[in-house]
Design an enzyme around this catalytic site. Structure first.
Site, PDB file in Angstrom:
ATOM      1  N   THR A 269       0.823  -1.216   0.000  1.00  0.00           N
ATOM      2  CA  THR A 269       0.000   0.000   0.000  1.00  0.00           C
ATOM      3  C   THR A 269       0.855   1.264   0.000  1.00  0.00           C
ATOM      4  O   THR A 269       0.673   2.152  -0.841  1.00  0.00           O
ATOM      5  CB  THR A 269      -0.917   0.004   1.246  1.00  0.00           C
ATOM      6  OG1 THR A 269      -1.748  -1.150   1.198  1.00  0.00           O
ATOM      7  CG2 THR A 269      -1.787   1.241   1.265  1.00  0.00           C
ATOM      8  N   VAL A 270       1.808   1.348   0.922  1.00  0.00           N
ATOM      9  CA  VAL A 270       2.639   2.550   1.014  1.00  0.00           C
ATOM     10  C   VAL A 270       3.649   2.596  -0.134  1.00  0.00           C
ATOM     11  O   VAL A 270       3.866   3.649  -0.741  1.00  0.00           O
ATOM     12  CB  VAL A 270       3.358   2.619   2.374  1.00  0.00           C
ATOM     13  CG1 VAL A 270       4.273   3.841   2.442  1.00  0.00           C
ATOM     14  CG2 VAL A 270       2.343   2.674   3.509  1.00  0.00           C
TER      15      VAL A 270
ATOM     16  N   LYS B 204       7.506   2.048  12.045  1.00  0.00           N
ATOM     17  CA  LYS B 204       7.540   2.482  13.452  1.00  0.00           C
ATOM     18  C   LYS B 204       7.899   1.330  14.378  1.00  0.00           C
ATOM     19  O   LYS B 204       8.519   1.535  15.426  1.00  0.00           O
ATOM     20  CB  LYS B 204       6.224   3.124  13.882  1.00  0.00           C
ATOM     21  CG  LYS B 204       5.080   2.167  14.226  1.00  0.00           C
ATOM     22  CD  LYS B 204       4.225   1.865  13.042  1.00  0.00           C
ATOM     23  CE  LYS B 204       3.074   0.945  13.337  1.00  0.00           C
ATOM     24  NZ  LYS B 204       2.329   0.640  12.101  1.00  0.00           N
TER      25      LYS B 204
ATOM     26  N   GLY C  83       1.366   8.958   9.915  1.00  0.00           N
ATOM     27  CA  GLY C  83       1.163   9.028   8.464  1.00  0.00           C
ATOM     28  C   GLY C  83       1.608  10.332   7.827  1.00  0.00           C
ATOM     29  O   GLY C  83       2.788  10.665   7.822  1.00  0.00           O
TER      30      GLY C  83
ATOM     31  N   GLY D 110     -11.207  -1.865   5.660  1.00  0.00           N
ATOM     32  CA  GLY D 110      -9.753  -1.785   5.503  1.00  0.00           C
ATOM     33  C   GLY D 110      -9.075  -0.884   6.516  1.00  0.00           C
ATOM     34  O   GLY D 110      -7.881  -0.618   6.414  1.00  0.00           O
TER      35      GLY D 110
ATOM     36  N   GLU E  51      -6.629  -4.319  10.556  1.00  0.00           N
ATOM     37  CA  GLU E  51      -6.002  -5.517  10.010  1.00  0.00           C
ATOM     38  C   GLU E  51      -6.841  -6.753  10.355  1.00  0.00           C
ATOM     39  O   GLU E  51      -7.667  -6.729  11.255  1.00  0.00           O
ATOM     40  CB  GLU E  51      -4.601  -5.689  10.616  1.00  0.00           C
ATOM     41  CG  GLU E  51      -3.659  -4.523  10.391  1.00  0.00           C
ATOM     42  CD  GLU E  51      -3.138  -4.449   8.965  1.00  0.00           C
ATOM     43  OE1 GLU E  51      -3.275  -5.456   8.229  1.00  0.00           O
ATOM     44  OE2 GLU E  51      -2.603  -3.392   8.594  1.00  0.00           O
TER      45      GLU E  51
ATOM     46  N   ASP F 194       0.628  -0.553  18.899  1.00  0.00           N
ATOM     47  CA  ASP F 194       0.990   0.337  17.786  1.00  0.00           C
ATOM     48  C   ASP F 194       1.172   1.770  18.284  1.00  0.00           C
ATOM     49  O   ASP F 194       2.154   2.434  17.961  1.00  0.00           O
ATOM     50  CB  ASP F 194      -0.091   0.283  16.704  1.00  0.00           C
ATOM     51  CG  ASP F 194       0.183   1.229  15.548  1.00  0.00           C
ATOM     52  OD1 ASP F 194       1.000   0.884  14.671  1.00  0.00           O
ATOM     53  OD2 ASP F 194      -0.406   2.328  15.531  1.00  0.00           O
TER      54      ASP F 194
ATOM     55  N   LYS G 168       4.710   4.321  18.662  1.00  0.00           N
ATOM     56  CA  LYS G 168       4.773   5.701  18.170  1.00  0.00           C
ATOM     57  C   LYS G 168       5.104   6.675  19.300  1.00  0.00           C
ATOM     58  O   LYS G 168       5.864   7.628  19.102  1.00  0.00           O
ATOM     59  CB  LYS G 168       3.455   6.068  17.491  1.00  0.00           C
ATOM     60  CG  LYS G 168       3.208   5.273  16.211  1.00  0.00           C
ATOM     61  CD  LYS G 168       1.794   5.448  15.700  1.00  0.00           C
ATOM     62  CE  LYS G 168       1.559   4.619  14.449  1.00  0.00           C
ATOM     63  NZ  LYS G 168       0.152   4.651  13.998  1.00  0.00           N
TER      64      LYS G 168
ATOM     65  N   GLY H 138      -2.884   5.494   5.336  1.00  0.00           N
ATOM     66  CA  GLY H 138      -3.328   5.550   3.949  1.00  0.00           C
ATOM     67  C   GLY H 138      -2.145   5.636   3.009  1.00  0.00           C
ATOM     68  O   GLY H 138      -1.077   6.127   3.364  1.00  0.00           O
TER      69      GLY H 138
END
Length: 431
Positions: free
Chosen positions: A13-14, A105, A134, A187, A190, A201, A205, A302
């Site tokens: 995706t990225v 990250k 992001g 989406g 996950e 997560d 960060k 995104g």
């Protein structure tokens, strides 16, 4: 310099977003650095997979060493995820004098200081803006925009999945499991959402943000973590009655040189700027001694927002290449890490109790609080459907974490208290 060659580790995706941004913004990149940027090789798991980006299959490879050892590749962009294997790839790339841009990250929270030191030793840049929030330039804001200030507090919503879930639960009165299923279908979550909903997560960060903001090495293990899996519709309804909105908040606070870092569901006053950050959006509130209060807001994930942060780091590396100053931007932490003890951490707390609806129960609960130096700011008592049972919901004044933990321990053993239903940190107000 005729052109700059990039090797791409990962084309998901990225990675696909990075390709799109580089191709569509080539004129902007040319203006910024004076030469074209080209992707020479991209590491993939499958060559002939159908992708949502148009890319020449001749530049795709299954062998990472075609990127890591290629002397013509100047910069390696890592967007493949993973920790241990990826760390070895980046070590090899750095030792072969390649600059690194990463969105990972997980890797930076665990091995960031080690990799940054290695990069500096080899006169290489290692930039990682896309690893937190992001498309929001929060790391660059801390390192450059607020470089002259002393950051005292950072609190923010740094995970879009949990913010989407809590927003839907709050506004639509739905259960955690129901909204999680929708987030997965859209989406936003996950297939295995444990790292998101469990707070890991966000903790990764916050370790990165705290290390930069406070200029001390904060490890992932230093972050106290509580996720949102136990949050109920009733918790959110009671919070609303008291004038609060619940968010999963990453919180980092420094007093002198002593710090606390946590991630937990937190009740914010409805007037707090973070209370209006909804759905998959992220925001980080930063307090500086000189600047006062600032807030960074935007899409936290995104393809294109994250890719924009990656390519912005690419531009930073390329400008350094032109100036001949690669590997000189990393600054070693200024302060030794000093974590606060529980008796130094103060906040308000929200608490739900199920009790026997009898004379004297509330009085005995009040005595437990008073004995431990805690008091009530707000109290609500509702009868439950069953005979002689009630629910007490309260918000404390500011009290130490140590004192509040003692209160909880004593309440669990107190005659008349059946069980502690839930407890959350509260931010807002003065007392």
């Amino acid at each position: 310099m005729e052109s700059i060659s990039v090797g791409l580790l990962g084309l998901g995706t990225v990675g696909s977003g990075v390709v799109k941004v580089i191709e569509s913004h080539q004129d902007k990149l040319m203006h910024q650095i004076g030469c074209p940027v080209k992707i020479k090789k991209a590491l993939v798991k499958e060559i002939n997979k159908v992708r949502d980006v148009d890319i020449d299959t001749s530049i795709l490879t299954l062998d990472p060493e075609e990127i890591l050892l290629d002397p013509e590749i100047d910069i390696v962009v890592e967007v493949m995820g993973n920790i241990e294997e990826t760390k070895e790839h980046l070590i090899k790339a750095i030792t072969h004098k390649k600059h690194i841009v990463t969105a990972n990250k997980d890797l930076m929270a665990v091995y960031g200081p080690e990799l940054l030191t290695l990069a500096s030793e080899h006169q290489c840049d290692l930039f990682y803006e896309a690893s937190v929030a992001g498309g929001i330039p929060i790391l660059r804001g801390l390192v450059d925009g607020l470089a002259s200030d002393r950051i005292t507090k950072m609190m923010g919503i740094v995970n879009g999945t949990t913010n989407f879930i809590l927003t839907k639960m709050t506004k639509e009165g739905r259960s955690f499991d129901d909204v999680l299923s929708e987030a997965q279908a859209l989406g936003f979550a996950e297939a295995d959402p444990a790292a998101d909903v469990g707070g890991l997560d966000s903790a990764r960060k916050m370790a990165i943000l705290s290390t930069l903001g406070f200029s001390m090495n904060i490890d992932l293990d230093d972050v106290k973590v509580k996720g949102i899996t136990e949050v109920t519709e009733e918790d959110l309804q009671y919070a609303k009655q008291f004038g609060y909105i619940m968010k999963l908040i990453g919180y980092a606070h420094r007093e002198g040189n002593r710090v606390e870092v946590s991630v937990e569901p937190t009740l914010l006053e409805e007037s707090h700027p973070l209370s209006s950050v909804n759905d998959e959006y992220n925001a980080v509130y930063v307090y500086g001694e000189a600047v006062g209060e600032t807030m960074f807001y935007g899409p936290g994930a995104g393809s294109l927002p994250t890719a924009t942060a990656v390519v912005s780091d690419l531009v930073g590396v390329m400008k350094n290449m032109r100036l001949g100053v690669n590997g000189k931007s990393a600054v070693s932490p200024q302060f030794m890490k000093q974590l606060k003890e529980d008796d130094e951490i103060y906040s308000k707390h929200f608490l739900r109790l199920h009790v026997e609806d009898e004379v004297g129960v509330l009085s005995s609960i009040t005595s437990v609080f008073s004995k431990n130096g805690a008091s009530f700011e707000k109290v609500l008592q509702n009868p439950l459907g069953e005979e002689k049972r009630a629910e007490i919901v309260l918000v404390t004044h500011k009290t130490s974490l140590e004192g509040f933990e003692r209160v909880l321990e004593e309440l669990r053993d107190l005659k008349g208290v059946q069980f502690v239903k839930s407890t959350y940190r509260v931010e807002g107000g003065d007392a």
